[in-house]
Scaffold this motif. Structure first.
Motif, PDB file in Angstrom:
ATOM      1  N   LYS A  73      53.135  56.828  21.566  1.00  0.00           N
ATOM      2  CA  LYS A  73      53.090  56.237  20.229  1.00  0.00           C
ATOM      3  C   LYS A  73      53.452  54.745  20.283  1.00  0.00           C
ATOM      4  CE  LYS A  73      54.200  60.354  17.455  1.00  0.00           C
ATOM      5  NZ  LYS A  73      55.233  60.976  16.579  1.00  0.00           N
ATOM      6  N   LYS A  76      50.658  52.799  21.771  1.00  0.00           N
ATOM      7  CA  LYS A  76      49.560  52.680  20.800  1.00  0.00           C
ATOM      8  C   LYS A  76      49.823  51.523  19.846  1.00  0.00           C
ATOM      9  CE  LYS A  76      47.946  53.596  16.472  1.00  0.00           C
ATOM     10  NZ  LYS A  76      48.530  53.176  15.186  1.00  0.00           N
ATOM     11  N   LYS A  77      51.042  51.418  19.331  1.00  0.00           N
ATOM     12  CA  LYS A  77      51.365  50.345  18.386  1.00  0.00           C
ATOM     13  C   LYS A  77      51.237  48.976  19.044  1.00  0.00           C
ATOM     14  CE  LYS A  77      54.566  53.099  15.574  1.00  0.00           C
ATOM     15  NZ  LYS A  77      55.991  53.291  15.189  1.00  0.00           N
ATOM     16  N   GLN A  80      47.548  48.237  19.572  1.00  0.00           N
ATOM     17  CA  GLN A  80      46.907  47.935  18.289  1.00  0.00           C
ATOM     18  C   GLN A  80      47.148  46.480  17.899  1.00  0.00           C
ATOM     19  OE1 GLN A  80      47.933  50.570  15.035  1.00  0.00           O
ATOM     20  NE2 GLN A  80      47.289  49.084  13.499  1.00  0.00           N
ATOM     21  N   ARG A  81      48.377  46.008  18.080  1.00  0.00           N
ATOM     22  CA  ARG A  81      48.678  44.612  17.746  1.00  0.00           C
ATOM     23  C   ARG A  81      47.873  43.657  18.620  1.00  0.00           C
ATOM     24  NH1 ARG A  81      54.193  46.595  17.869  1.00  0.00           N
ATOM     25  NH2 ARG A  81      54.840  47.178  15.762  1.00  0.00           N
ATOM     26  N   TYR A 100      45.303  57.560  22.869  1.00  0.00           N
ATOM     27  CA  TYR A 100      46.080  56.641  22.049  1.00  0.00           C
ATOM     28  C   TYR A 100      45.446  55.263  21.957  1.00  0.00           C
ATOM     29  CZ  TYR A 100      49.649  60.033  21.027  1.00  0.00           C
ATOM     30  OH  TYR A 100      50.303  61.133  20.531  1.00  0.00           O
ATOM     31  N   ALA A 104      44.635  53.269  18.490  1.00  0.00           N
ATOM     32  CA  ALA A 104      44.946  51.840  18.349  1.00  0.00           C
ATOM     33  C   ALA A 104      43.737  51.073  17.840  1.00  0.00           C
ATOM     34  CB  ALA A 104      45.405  51.276  19.691  1.00  0.00           C
ATOM     35  N   ASP A 107      42.820  52.150  14.149  1.00  0.00           N
ATOM     36  CA  ASP A 107      43.755  51.602  13.171  1.00  0.00           C
ATOM     37  C   ASP A 107      43.654  50.085  13.073  1.00  0.00           C
ATOM     38  OD1 ASP A 107      44.556  54.146  12.629  1.00  0.00           O
ATOM     39  OD2 ASP A 107      46.486  54.019  13.672  1.00  0.00           O
TER      40      ASP A 107
END
Length: 389
Positions: A73, A76-77, A80-81, A100, A104, A107
């Motif tokens: 998790k 993934k964050k 994503q950024r 994941y 990413a 999202d």
């Protein structure tokens, strides 16, 4: 097209996923596309430790499996950024290389297709990171299904994984078997003596090379168990491993128990380009994969690279290996976990080098015809285009 390949794992790293990404990029670029790669390696190590590795280590002390879920998790964050920070590059599509990374990219709001390289939940169980039938294993399986259903197109690296995706998620994937850069991995045996000198391997040694991540499903203990029989007939035989993984300590203990320290070398992870040199200096390559916790080998990149490099191959008859190796035509297949059969195959190729050479020649012809990186990239391109309609 402008294409982004994304993964929550390190890139580059020793292993099939990293090799796949490198080779796919080369194939797509050869077809005129612009290709970038984003991975967790683009995040500072200190940030990774603070947000993913540190908490993961602590949580695993509470309950096995909680740490890996936290880590995925957190990765993934972070990914994503990174993707959001690069949206100004106007990528047409993201090809996510894991579950994941799919989340990413989705999202981040970009068109996404996903390549499925294996079975996330089952592989975590096989590696000992998650307990079988635990809530954590169930959660990872649910996240797989969610990713399969939300991405625009699913690509799988063999037919069995395609069947798995359909069974689990009701999603019809596109099977494109793994591939290699046939211009990069090609016969180079004329440099055998040079590479043996460089890597301090005796010129008269009979070398078996195992280019495998040291994990249970790769069956890495079985060449060790098979080797004493080989040494009885060929005392100058050597077994060389290139790779790292959680099975390392067990392998070291087994080698010590059997007094094989002078005959087996554990190189640890080595640069992918250096793998080619060990193919060239070897007599035989071994890919001894097994079934483990529901996981089996896909279309093994290590096997394809060995076949492309003009070295005789012995592999276990599991998973995708049965699809790419035709027994006694372009390699030898042995029963998984069968120590005696593996020993016999190893001795057979040392007894009959002419047979090994013919198998290797046939294997190279197959690789050129069926496993070219440029031909595979064209298939990926068509899936990208269909996903954008």
């Amino acid at each position: 097209m402008k294409i982004l390949l994304a993964t929550v794992f390190d890139y580059p790293h020793p292993g099939g996923l990293s090799t796949h990404v490198t080779t796919l990029k080369a194939g797509l670029e050869a077809r005129g596309h612009i290709v970038d790669i984003l991975s967790i390696s683009d995040i500072p190590k200190s940030t990774q430790t603070l947000k993913a590795r540190g908490p993961s280590f602590i949580l695993n002390k509470v309950a096995k499996g909680k740490g890996i879920i936290w880590s995925r998790k957190a990765r993934k964050k972070m990914l994503q950024r990174l993707i959001e920070a690069n949206k100004h590059k106007d990528y047409d599509i993201v090809n996510a290389q894991d579950v994941y990374a799919t989340f990413a990219s989705l999202d981040a709001g970009l068109p996404t297709v996903s390549t499925v390289h294996g079975y996330m939940a089952f592989e975590a169980v096989s590696a000992g990171s998650v307990l079988e039938n635990s809530p954590e294993a169930k959660y990872l399986q649910e996240k797989e299904i969610e990713a399969f259903q939300k991405t625009r197109k699913v690509i799988t690296v063999d037919q069995r994984i395609k069947d798995y995706v359909l069974k689990q998620a009701g999603v019809e994937g596109n099977a494109i078997r793994n591939f290699i850069n046939i211009d990069d991995f090609k016969p180079d045996t004329t440099k055998k003596q040079e590479y043996r000198s460089k890597h301090q391997v005796n010129q008269d040694d009979k070398v078996f090379f195992v280019p495998r991540r040291l994990t249970k499903k790769n069956g890495v203990i079985y060449p060790i168990l098979s080797f004493p029989k080989v040494l009885e007939k060929y005392p100058n035989a050597k077994l060389i491993y290139a790779g790292s993984g959680e099975a390392l300590e067990d392998m070291k203990k087994l080698i010590a128990e059997k007094n094989l320290e002078n005959s087996i070398q554990l190189l640890g992870p080595i640069p992918h380009q250096q793998i080619k040199e060990f193919f060239a200096l070897s007599n035989v390559v071994l890919v001894p994969s097994i079934h483990s916790a529901g996981v089996e080998e896909a279309t093994s990149i290590s096997a394809l690279e060995a076949m492309g490099s003009g070295v005789p191959l012995i592999a276990c008859a599991v998973g995708g290996l049965k699809e790419i190796v035709h027994h006694n035509e372009d390699g030898l297949l042995v029963e998984e976990r069968n120590v005696g059969e593996l020993s016999e195959a190893m001795i057979e190729l040392l007894d009959n080098p002419e047979k090994g050479n013919q198998l290797a020649m046939n294997a190279r012809e197959k690789i050129e015809a069926e496993y070219s990186h440029v031909a595979a990239a064209e298939k990926y391109e068509q899936i990208y285009l269909s996903a954008l309609k």
